[in-house]
Design an enzyme around this catalytic site. Structure first.
Site, mmCIF file in Angstrom:
data_model
loop_
_atom_site.group_PDB
_atom_site.id
_atom_site.type_symbol
_atom_site.label_atom_id
_atom_site.label_comp_id
_atom_site.label_asym_id
_atom_site.label_seq_id
_atom_site.Cartn_x
_atom_site.Cartn_y
_atom_site.Cartn_z
ATOM 1 C CB SER A 71 -0.938 0.004 1.209
ATOM 2 O OG SER A 71 -0.216 -0.192 2.411
ATOM 3 C CG ASN A 105 -4.031 -4.801 12.994
ATOM 4 O OD1 ASN A 105 -3.551 -4.695 11.862
ATOM 5 N ND2 ASN A 105 -4.349 -5.967 13.531
ATOM 6 C CB THR A 119 -41.341 25.356 -8.543
ATOM 7 O OG1 THR A 119 -42.399 25.848 -9.351
ATOM 8 C CG2 THR A 119 -41.328 26.108 -7.210
ATOM 9 C CG HIS A 120 -42.000 22.098 -11.534
ATOM 10 N ND1 HIS A 120 -42.193 20.756 -11.311
ATOM 11 C CD2 HIS A 120 -42.795 22.754 -10.644
ATOM 12 C CE1 HIS A 120 -43.090 20.595 -10.334
ATOM 13 N NE2 HIS A 120 -43.450 21.796 -9.904
ATOM 14 C CB SER A 123 -13.613 27.465 -27.431
ATOM 15 O OG SER A 123 -13.500 26.699 -28.610
ATOM 16 C CE LYS A 160 -18.389 27.448 -26.472
ATOM 17 N NZ LYS A 160 -19.708 27.066 -25.992
ATOM 18 C CG ASN A 219 -16.721 27.060 -22.855
ATOM 19 O OD1 ASN A 219 -17.788 27.530 -23.251
ATOM 20 N ND2 ASN A 219 -15.836 26.489 -23.645
ATOM 21 C CD GLU A 237 -19.096 22.894 -18.294
ATOM 22 O OE1 GLU A 237 -19.820 22.422 -19.179
ATOM 23 O OE2 GLU A 237 -18.000 23.435 -18.550
ATOM 24 C CD GLN A 289 -2.895 -2.506 2.147
ATOM 25 O OE1 GLN A 289 -2.178 -2.721 3.110
ATOM 26 N NE2 GLN A 289 -2.673 -3.048 0.956
ATOM 27 C CE LYS A 307 -4.261 3.070 5.000
ATOM 28 N NZ LYS A 307 -5.000 1.807 4.805
#
Ligand code: ARG
Length: 461
Positions: free
Chosen positions: A24, A111, A156-157, A278, A284, A286, A291, A323, A326
């Site tokens: 590990s 341990n 809403t919606h 872009s 552009k 972005n 995102e 193990q 992690k």
């Protein structure tokens, strides 16, 4: 050759694949600071309780400090043969200080060692999130203050519902973040118990002082049950649950930034600092950061499900399955840290287009509820009836391609004779938001009061 740590009962060394599946070190080297801090506290306690000599303690601690320097400087050779961070450090300690190194592992096992290291790591990550969330909330409160009376459509919606203020909208996210902060603090509180000294699983016969090591390592107290301690990864699950919920909140904010920054909405402009261009379309800009924040729950939720699945059905106590706890927790820590920092930055930099928000707030007959409420208040209609009358007014306005406030009084009177000139005063978006003064409502004065309450609570004044 057989293993340098436990080779006593082994005639041959591991198969190459065995070594690869077992090691590990490639990822748990991230725990080196915690491992060394734990070993120093352990060695100090062993000397104080007379288990090792002061001389051995001093050479162990000096050796560990050297190793810490080597790793920090990138001069340490990690070895897969030495499996994990615990044995890499111990083996190097033996190279540096000789036989005294072998006394460090008295009354300890990997341990309890790994349970300690991992818990310390998760705890300090949560403490950083505590600070990060406070910054994020402060940014939201500042935005809310600038826009306590900026009117925008509430949805809403994703359909225009009623006018609200952008300040109130920012405060909605402050509420979510404050709950995240409280989950973060709960998790810290619950995990604030030190695993060190539970040894392999049963405790130890050496006269160790677990209260001393717990205190030295910044824990409230030692854990109470050795079997539970070496089997428990709840602290990581608590972190991941907190992280999944927090990332979910951030992704909702990010999604709104993505939508709102389109030319179709035009509610907000992202700063250049949090946008990309872009390679082909010169015009552009972005919202890549937004995102990516929107996407982070993919990894973080995955980490939560992954660890829940690793832990389910495991018999007590430690099994090597654990193990696998992690990598995804580390990834979730890094992902949430970036998502939170990017969200704070975007909110701070966001330029709000008040005119576009206000114009959109007036579309979609957003003050229809205000008309219905007026008929209840001023004309004594039951709400169900006023709802019906208002619906007919909306249909009439829609037919003619005009807003509710543009309907002539005579037409409104034809729908219900009780309508008077006074109705027009409630049909503007400003009047609408100003009227929403009920506790928790969107009125600008409510927004300002809520900001003051949060600043006080979070001691941001
Ligand atoms: N590398 C191990 C882990 O991450 C350390 C604990 C190993 N303990 C053991 N008994 N094999 O879980």
């Amino acid at each position: 050759t057989s293993n340098e740590m436990w080779g006593g009962r082994f005639a041959s060394g591991p198969d190459a694949i065995m070594e690869e599946i077992n090691a590990s070190i490639d990822f748990d080297k991230r725990l080196y600071e915690e491992d060394i801090a734990g070993s120093k506290a352990h060695a100090t306690m062993l000397a104080d309780t007379g288990v090792i000599t002061a001389e051995d303690r001093d050479s162990i601690i000096a050796g560990l400090d050297t190793i810490r320097g080597e790793i920090a400087a990138g001069n340490f050779t990690f070895s897969r043969q030495r499996e994990d961070i615990h044995m890499n450090i111990e083996a190097r300690l033996a190279e540096l200080i000789g036989p005294a190194a072998g006394r460090l592992h008295t009354a300890r096992s990997r341990n309890d060692q790994v349970a300690l290291d991992f818990r310390l790591h998760v705890k300090s990550a949560l403490q950083r999130f505590e600070a990060g969330l406070q910054d994020f909330i402060a940014a939201l409160l500042d935005k809310a203050e600038d826009h306590a009376d900026t009117v925008m459509p509430g949805f809403t919606h994703l359909q225009v519902a009623q006018p609200v203020t952008y300040g109130h909208h920012c405060l909605a996210y402050a509420e979510m973040a404050a709950r995240d902060l409280s989950r973060c603090r709960d998790a810290i509180e619950r995990m604030d118990e030190c695993p060190l000294g539970t040894a392999a699983l049963a405790g130890t016969g050496f006269p160790i002082d677990r209260h001393q090591t717990a205190k030295a390592l910044g824990f409230r107290e030692p854990t109470r049950n050795s079997l539970d301690t070496v089997s428990d990864r709840d602290f990581a699950l608590d972190f991941l649950s907190f992280a999944a919920i927090c990332a979910t909140h951030l992704s909702r904010l990010a999604e709104e930034i993505v939508i709102w920054s389109t030319p179709q909405f035009g509610f907000v402009k992202l700063s250049d600092a949090f946008s990309t261009g872009s390679s082909i379309m010169p015009q552009k800009k972005n919202p890549d950061a937004a995102e990516l924040v929107r996407a982070k729950p993919g990894r973080i939720n995955g980490a939560l499900i992954s660890l829940l699945t690793v832990m389910k059905g495991l018999p007590l106590t430690y099994s090597k399955d654990m193990q696998e706890d992690k990598q995804q927790v580390f990834d979730a820590i890094d992902s949430l840290q970036l998502a939170l920092a990017a969200s704070t930055g975007m909110i701070r930099d966001l330029v709000v287009n008040r005119e576009a928000m206000r114009a959109a707030a007036g579309h979609g007959f957003s003050t229809a509820t205000d008309l219905a409420d007026w008929l209840v208040r001023e004309a004594g209609l039951p709400f169900r009836e006023s709802h019906h009358v208002t619906g007919r007014a909306v249909a009439m306005a829609e037919d003619r391609g005009i807003g509710l406030a543009d309907l002539p009084l005579d037409d409104l009177k034809a729908l219900n004779p009780a309508v008077t000139e006074g109705v027009y005063s409630v049909l503007t978006v400003e009047a609408s938001v100003a009227s929403r003064t009920s506790y928790g409502g969107t009125a600008p004065d409510n927004v300002r009061a809520a900001i003051a309450v949060w600043r006080d609570k979070l001691e941001l004044n």
